[in-house]
Design a protein around this motif. Structure first.
Motif, PDB file in Angstrom:
ATOM      1  N   VAL A  40       0.857  -1.180   0.000  1.00 44.54           N
ATOM      2  CA  VAL A  40       0.000   0.000   0.000  1.00 44.54           C
ATOM      3  C   VAL A  40       0.893   1.230   0.000  1.00 44.54           C
ATOM      4  O   VAL A  40       2.066   1.176   0.389  1.00 44.54           O
ATOM      5  N   SER A  56      -7.181   2.898   2.349  1.00 41.55           N
ATOM      6  CA  SER A  56      -6.521   1.741   2.953  1.00 41.55           C
ATOM      7  C   SER A  56      -7.347   1.180   4.107  1.00 41.55           C
ATOM      8  O   SER A  56      -7.571  -0.028   4.209  1.00 41.55           O
ATOM      9  N   SER A 225      -1.131  -7.818   8.374  1.00 43.24           N
ATOM     10  CA  SER A 225      -1.658  -8.883   7.518  1.00 43.24           C
ATOM     11  C   SER A 225      -3.143  -9.093   7.776  1.00 43.24           C
ATOM     12  O   SER A 225      -3.670  -8.692   8.818  1.00 43.24           O
ATOM     13  N   PHE A 245       0.615  -7.187   4.036  1.00 44.25           N
ATOM     14  CA  PHE A 245       0.689  -5.814   3.550  1.00 44.25           C
ATOM     15  C   PHE A 245       1.978  -5.155   4.025  1.00 44.25           C
ATOM     16  O   PHE A 245       2.415  -5.365   5.156  1.00 44.25           O
TER      17      PHE A 245
END
Length: 545
Positions: A40, A56, A225, A245
């Motif tokens: 991200v 996000s 995660s 992530f």
């Protein structure tokens, strides 16, 4: 909504799969079946459904919670916790039968009261939820938010454990789409009470009822995660075991990971698009999004002058911005509401084409300089020193630098730049702590009302622009004309035109923002549901083949 989002450009998620340990150099996924690793573009601010406004956070919540509906392919609302819906009283009473046997990740049952608790918390002015305005039309919601009615009077009621009754003050044509948005999700009051101010600020201080749970998120860290939720009622439909992530802000780093077989998806930017647009793995994911310049009239009184705001707009060459800086398929904005979101219910004409104000968003430096001089004379000032707030990703900083160079061409104008991480930028803009801000708004649902966010009292109106004609058109679209599709459409067109021709904000470009636009994606990544409006990325059915 998409919600806000404001989704300021700095806070939007850049989706990309990273650091796969055994991809090899083929187009197969050996070594990581059941698992994805995603990047991200900025830190995730919160896991609180009442407070999330960035992409996000909203993406995480939509994949770790279930509401009444889940927005699936082609933006279609499908039953999630609702198993049956009855609409009565000319669209003012909605009764939902809820799925039985559903549990939170802590073992608590999911009940109708969880919706009541979550909705009341969001509308309570003490919560200061920016997306509370989305409840406009639910009985007493606006009065509660303004402190003129008790929280308990909100038009939502639990009838036993598995029946929810919602009362509206006016019909809401897109209500089902709203109910798939995180701010309308249920919340477990036991968790809210237990964690207090830490609720949703750490993955261990939240409970989940959706396809995944979140692990390893601590508020400001760069790695976390999602793990398959073993307590999820529809866990047999969830194919992935885990999604990791990591925050990676540099587009070149993302592309390098992809080309070294350590990434499955990467978003392209700038000259990367020209280089890879004929690659078999190239895919363009359109997004209903606009990037624009906010001007804070409260912080800088000179910006209350329409000629000064217009001068700033005419100084910007949008075609150079999209063609020479972005180079990613974005298009110069002609309205605030992007194209291909909605059509006139009578004529079929695209909303954006109908809303165009000829010449309003043209580039004309001579006119810009003349207007600036006239505006300075009217305000009694000879100089205008402005700070432009942006995100700290490479793309955002490049956009800000371009705007700086354009605006500094004006007499007496000096623009300085302040880049900062997405979470901090979002906080500054929402609190009005800026002079100029580079921001983006993504559609929360497939209706032009999602872009009607600049009414005087709207929390997304960070620049404090106020226009009576705009306010009236938005009010009429949601009030007396709510059930008259063509009149409602015309109201929203008129509101968009008023915003543009009065330069309440300065639209810059449509299309590509982090999370939408041009990507490289390997063929073995399957099942991701992507929608142009609302929550873009739905991983419930995603898998690696």
């Amino acid at each position: 909504m998409k919600i806000n989002k404001i989704i300021t450009i700095a806070s939007l998620a850049l989706l990309s799969v990273t650091a796969l340990t055994a991809c090899g150099k083929s187009n197969t996924a050996s070594g990581h079946k059941g698992q994805l690793n995603l990047m991200v573009g900025s830190e995730m601010p919160t896991l609180d459904p009442s407070l999330a406004t960035d992409d996000s956070s909203l993406t995480a919540l939509s994949n770790t919670f279930d509401g009444l509906y889940r927005i699936e392919k082609n933006a279609k609302p499908e039953n999630a916790l609702a198993t049956n819906t009855k609409v009565q009283s000319n669209g003012l009473t909605w009764t939902f039968q809820l799925r039985k046997g559903v549990k939170w990740s802590n073992g608590d049952p999911v009940t109708a009261q969880n919706f009541v608790d979550g909705w009341q918390r969001t509308n309570d002015p003490k919560t200061a939820a920016e997306f509370a305005y989305l409840f406009d039309g639910v009985k007493n919601a606006t009065a509660i938010q303004n402190g003129k009615a008790p929280v308990k009077s909100l038009g939502v009621k639990a009838v036993g454990a598995h029946k929810l009754v919602v009362t509206l003050e006016k019909p809401i044509p897109y209500f089902k789409l709203l109910l798939g948005f995180p701010v309308f999700f249920p919340q477990d009051q036991r968790a809210i009470t237990k964690y207090g101010k830490q609720y949703g600020q750490d993955s261990s201080k939240q409970v989940y009822n959706g396809p995944f749970t979140v692990n390893g998120y601590h508020g400001t860290n760069s790695k976390w995660s999602w793990q398959k939720n073993s307590a999820y009622w529809d866990k047999q439909s969830v194919k992935l075991d885990k999604i990791n992530f990591q925050v990676v802000k540099d587009a070149s780093t993302q592309l390098n990971l992809y080309n070294s077989q350590k990434a499955d998806i990467t978003q392209l930017s700038g000259d990367q698009v020209e280089q890879y647009k004929n690659n078999k793995q190239y895919i363009y994911r359109p997004g209903s999004a606009v990037t624009y310049l906010q001007m804070n009239e409260k912080a800088v009184p000179a910006l209350k002058n329409e000629k000064i705001r217009a001068a700033l707009s005419y100084a910007i060459n949008r075609k150079q911005l999209v063609n020479n800086v972005l180079q990613d398929g974005s298009t110069a904005a002609k309205t605030f509401t992007p194209a291909k979101l909605a059509s006139n219910p009578t004529t079929g004409k695209d909303f954006a084409k109908q809303a165009v104000v000829p010449g309003a968003l043209d580039t004309d430096l001579a006119k810009s300089k003349k207007l600036m001089q006239e505006g300075q004379q009217e305000t009694g000032s000879s100089s205008l020193n402005l700070t432009l707030l942006s995100g700290d990703t490479n793309v955002e900083k490049q956009n800000a630098q371009f705007l700086q160079s354009e605006l500094n061409k004006l007499p007496g104008v000096k623009v300085s730049l302040t880049p900062m991480p997405g979470k901090a930028k979002l906080s500054h803009t929402s609190k009005g702590q800026f002079q100029l801000a580079l921001s983006s708004w993504l559609a929360d649902y497939s209706d032009p009302n999602t872009y009607a966010i600049f009414s005087t009292q709207n929390d997304q109106n960070n620049g404090k622009w106020s226009n009576a004609a705009y306010d009236q058109n938005v009010a009429d679209a949601g009030g007396k004309n709510a059930q008259q599709p063509t009149k409602r459409f015309d109201n929203l067109v008129a509101a968009d035109q008023e915003l543009v021709k009065s330069y309440g904000v300065i639209p810059l470009f449509d299309g590509s923002v982090p999370g939408s636009g041009p990507f490289l994606q390997r063929a073995y990544v399957k099942g991701i549901v992507y929608n142009t409006a609302g929550i873009n990325w739905n991983y419930k059915h995603a898998y690696v083949k």
